[in-house]
Design a protein around this motif. Structure first.
Motif, mmCIF file in Angstrom:
data_model
loop_
_atom_site.group_PDB
_atom_site.id
_atom_site.type_symbol
_atom_site.label_atom_id
_atom_site.label_comp_id
_atom_site.label_asym_id
_atom_site.label_seq_id
_atom_site.Cartn_x
_atom_site.Cartn_y
_atom_site.Cartn_z
ATOM 1 N N ASP A 18 -9.648 2.756 -2.516
ATOM 2 C CA ASP A 18 -9.594 3.733 -1.430
ATOM 3 C C ASP A 18 -9.402 3.107 -0.051
ATOM 4 O O ASP A 18 -9.492 3.802 0.962
ATOM 5 N N GLY A 19 -9.083 1.822 -0.015
ATOM 6 C CA GLY A 19 -8.669 1.196 1.232
ATOM 7 C C GLY A 19 -7.161 1.208 1.403
ATOM 8 O O GLY A 19 -6.639 0.656 2.378
ATOM 9 N N ALA A 20 -6.459 1.842 0.481
ATOM 10 C CA ALA A 20 -4.992 1.887 0.517
ATOM 11 C C ALA A 20 -4.490 3.302 0.766
ATOM 12 O O ALA A 20 -5.259 4.276 0.759
ATOM 13 N N VAL A 21 -3.198 3.412 0.986
ATOM 14 C CA VAL A 21 -2.500 4.698 1.077
ATOM 15 C C VAL A 21 -1.323 4.636 0.110
ATOM 16 O O VAL A 21 -0.614 3.629 0.056
ATOM 17 N N VAL A 22 -1.139 5.697 -0.666
ATOM 18 C CA VAL A 22 -0.011 5.787 -1.589
ATOM 19 C C VAL A 22 0.919 6.904 -1.127
ATOM 20 O O VAL A 22 0.460 7.983 -0.725
ATOM 21 N N ILE A 23 2.219 6.632 -1.170
ATOM 22 C CA ILE A 23 3.229 7.628 -0.804
ATOM 23 C C ILE A 23 4.191 7.777 -1.969
ATOM 24 O O ILE A 23 4.839 6.811 -2.379
ATOM 25 N N ASP A 24 4.280 8.981 -2.524
ATOM 26 C CA ASP A 24 5.237 9.286 -3.583
ATOM 27 C C ASP A 24 6.279 10.239 -3.021
ATOM 28 O O ASP A 24 5.953 11.357 -2.612
ATOM 29 N N HIS A 25 7.537 9.801 -2.992
ATOM 30 C CA HIS A 25 8.630 10.603 -2.455
ATOM 31 C C HIS A 25 9.564 10.974 -3.599
ATOM 32 O O HIS A 25 10.230 10.117 -4.169
ATOM 33 N N LEU A 26 9.583 12.260 -3.944
ATOM 34 C CA LEU A 26 10.437 12.760 -5.009
ATOM 35 C C LEU A 26 11.630 13.499 -4.435
ATOM 36 O O LEU A 26 11.510 14.244 -3.462
ATOM 37 N N ASP A 27 12.786 13.278 -5.053
ATOM 38 C CA ASP A 27 14.023 13.940 -4.654
ATOM 39 C C ASP A 27 14.647 14.523 -5.908
ATOM 40 O O ASP A 27 14.818 13.817 -6.914
ATOM 41 N N SER A 28 14.980 15.792 -5.895
ATOM 42 C CA SER A 28 15.494 16.453 -7.094
ATOM 43 C C SER A 28 16.939 16.086 -7.399
ATOM 44 O O SER A 28 17.428 16.363 -8.490
ATOM 45 N N VAL A 30 2.928 1.658 -1.811
ATOM 46 C CA VAL A 30 1.504 1.388 -1.608
ATOM 47 C C VAL A 30 1.347 0.623 -0.303
ATOM 48 O O VAL A 30 1.964 -0.429 -0.112
ATOM 49 N N VAL A 31 0.524 1.164 0.589
ATOM 50 C CA VAL A 31 0.225 0.533 1.874
ATOM 51 C C VAL A 31 -1.218 0.032 1.816
ATOM 52 O O VAL A 31 -2.149 0.830 1.652
ATOM 53 N N GLN A 32 -1.405 -1.268 1.931
ATOM 54 C CA GLN A 32 -2.750 -1.837 1.919
ATOM 55 C C GLN A 32 -3.300 -1.805 3.349
ATOM 56 O O GLN A 32 -2.729 -2.405 4.255
ATOM 57 N N VAL A 33 -4.418 -1.113 3.524
ATOM 58 C CA VAL A 33 -5.017 -0.985 4.857
ATOM 59 C C VAL A 33 -6.263 -1.866 4.950
ATOM 60 O O VAL A 33 -6.313 -2.826 5.717
ATOM 61 N N VAL A 34 -7.291 -1.538 4.172
ATOM 62 C CA VAL A 34 -8.496 -2.352 4.095
ATOM 63 C C VAL A 34 -8.553 -2.929 2.678
ATOM 64 O O VAL A 34 -8.780 -2.191 1.722
ATOM 65 N N VAL A 35 -8.337 -4.223 2.534
ATOM 66 C CA VAL A 35 -8.316 -4.853 1.212
ATOM 67 C C VAL A 35 -9.714 -5.373 0.894
ATOM 68 O O VAL A 35 -10.190 -6.322 1.522
ATOM 69 N N SER A 60 -1.549 -14.613 0.687
ATOM 70 C CA SER A 60 -0.525 -13.600 0.954
ATOM 71 C C SER A 60 -1.077 -12.181 0.832
ATOM 72 O O SER A 60 -0.418 -11.217 1.193
ATOM 73 N N ILE A 61 -2.306 -12.053 0.307
ATOM 74 C CA ILE A 61 -2.937 -10.739 0.153
ATOM 75 C C ILE A 61 -3.596 -10.345 1.470
ATOM 76 O O ILE A 61 -4.395 -11.107 2.024
ATOM 77 N N GLY A 62 -3.266 -9.183 1.963
ATOM 78 C CA GLY A 62 -3.863 -8.750 3.223
ATOM 79 C C GLY A 62 -3.695 -7.266 3.448
ATOM 80 O O GLY A 62 -2.982 -6.576 2.704
ATOM 81 N N GLY A 63 -4.362 -6.768 4.473
ATOM 82 C CA GLY A 63 -4.276 -5.361 4.832
ATOM 83 C C GLY A 63 -4.063 -5.205 6.329
ATOM 84 O O GLY A 63 -4.274 -6.139 7.112
ATOM 85 N N LEU A 64 -3.668 -4.015 6.735
ATOM 86 C CA LEU A 64 -3.421 -3.750 8.144
ATOM 87 C C LEU A 64 -4.675 -3.941 8.986
ATOM 88 O O LEU A 64 -4.607 -4.375 10.140
ATOM 89 N N ALA A 65 -5.844 -3.640 8.413
ATOM 90 C CA ALA A 65 -7.091 -3.759 9.173
ATOM 91 C C ALA A 65 -7.453 -5.203 9.475
ATOM 92 O O ALA A 65 -8.302 -5.460 10.335
#
Length: 290
Positions: free
Chosen positions: A110-120, A192-197, A220-225
């Protein structure tokens, strides 16, 4: 707009009510908030992608994940270490799932954000470099708007799920990765956007990568926070939802109750030592009409 573990919402074109036949092929929809369990969250877009009749042309779901997840890809299944990797993920308290898009393994909570973009629209050209490049460019722009984030497009040495269009900060740590699936019924572009890892995410990324035989540079592992300490996953989800809403002309609403209820029946426990396979389940259990 809701984020986190609230009930996912969606919308239909400019009509705030129930979809009608006139909306078919024209609605541009925004969902925000978790759909439920880790498995449900990954099953929902796979079901929507395969649905035979849809009342939307584009749909974007932006959410903070409900629970810790190791999302494997079909490529990962070819590794002789997949059984050990699955056991390691589960023993660490992560749901082990084979996601619908490609790429390689990613872990998040729950420190990440997921974006699913669907196009028909179904077009294999959507799987090309231009699609990844365009999305990376827009995603990096949003990240730079969040504060002192030196967001750059490009792979860093030793990153997990390596890709030409990953997004890193300062050329050192990967913070965004994307993968895609294109089918006869449309496309799914997942990010997947890593914010708080958290330490558990770092540990499972390291352990699962090792089990699969993948090289990984832990630094190389990190988050925006790590760069903007005040940032939360909810802040980042809100920013991305606003950007997609404005850029693509999306409106808000709800996931069809039938699809959400159907997705929630997916039960990973019956699959023994193998990770739950989203596409196998959706092929065997097609979605109701959406």
């Amino acid at each position: 707009m809701s984020t986190g573990t609230g009930r996912a919402r969606w919308a239909v074109g400019e009509n705030r009510g129930v979809p009608t036949a006139n909306d078919a092929g024209h609605a541009r929809l925004l969902l925000s908030g978790s759909a439920g369990s880790a498995v449900t969250e990954l099953v929902v877009p796979a079901l929507l992608l395969r649905a035979p009749a849809r009342r939307w042309s584009q749909l974007v779901h932006v959410y903070v994940p409900h629970g810790p997840t190791v999302a494997f890809s079909a490529r990962d299944l070819r590794s002789p270490g997949i059984a050990a990797a699955t056991e390691l993920a589960r023993s660490a308290g992560f749901e082990a799932v084979v996601r619908s898009p490609g790429g390689r393994m990613v872990a998040y909570d729950d420190g990440a954000v997921v974006i699913d973009h669907l196009d028909s629209a179904s077009d294999l050209r959507r799987a090309g470099r231009s699609t990844f490049a365009g999305n990376a460019r827009e995603h990096a722009r949003v990240l730079r708007s969040l504060g002192d984030v030196d967001a750059r497009v490009g792979e860093v040495a030793g990153e997990y799920c390596p890709g030409e269009f990953s997004i890193n900060v300062g050329g050192v740590t990967k913070v965004v990765g994307s993968a895609q699936r294109v089918t006869a019924t449309g496309s799914l572009f997942s990010t997947v956007v890593q914010v708080v890892v958290s330490e558990r995410v770092r540990a499972v990324l390291t352990g699962v990568s090792d089990a699969l035989g993948y090289d990984l540079r832990q630094s190389s592992i990190g988050g925006l926070a790590d760069h903007v300490p005040a940032l939360t996953a909810e802040d980042v989800a809100t920013a991305f939802a606003a950007d997609y809403r404005d850029r693509l002309g999306l409106t808000d609403g709800q996931v069809p109750a039938g699809v959400l209820a159907h997705a929630s029946t997916a039960t990973p426990g019956v699959h023994g030592g193998s990770p739950f396979h989203v596409d196998d389940w959706t092929r065997a259990n097609p979605a109701p009409i959406t």
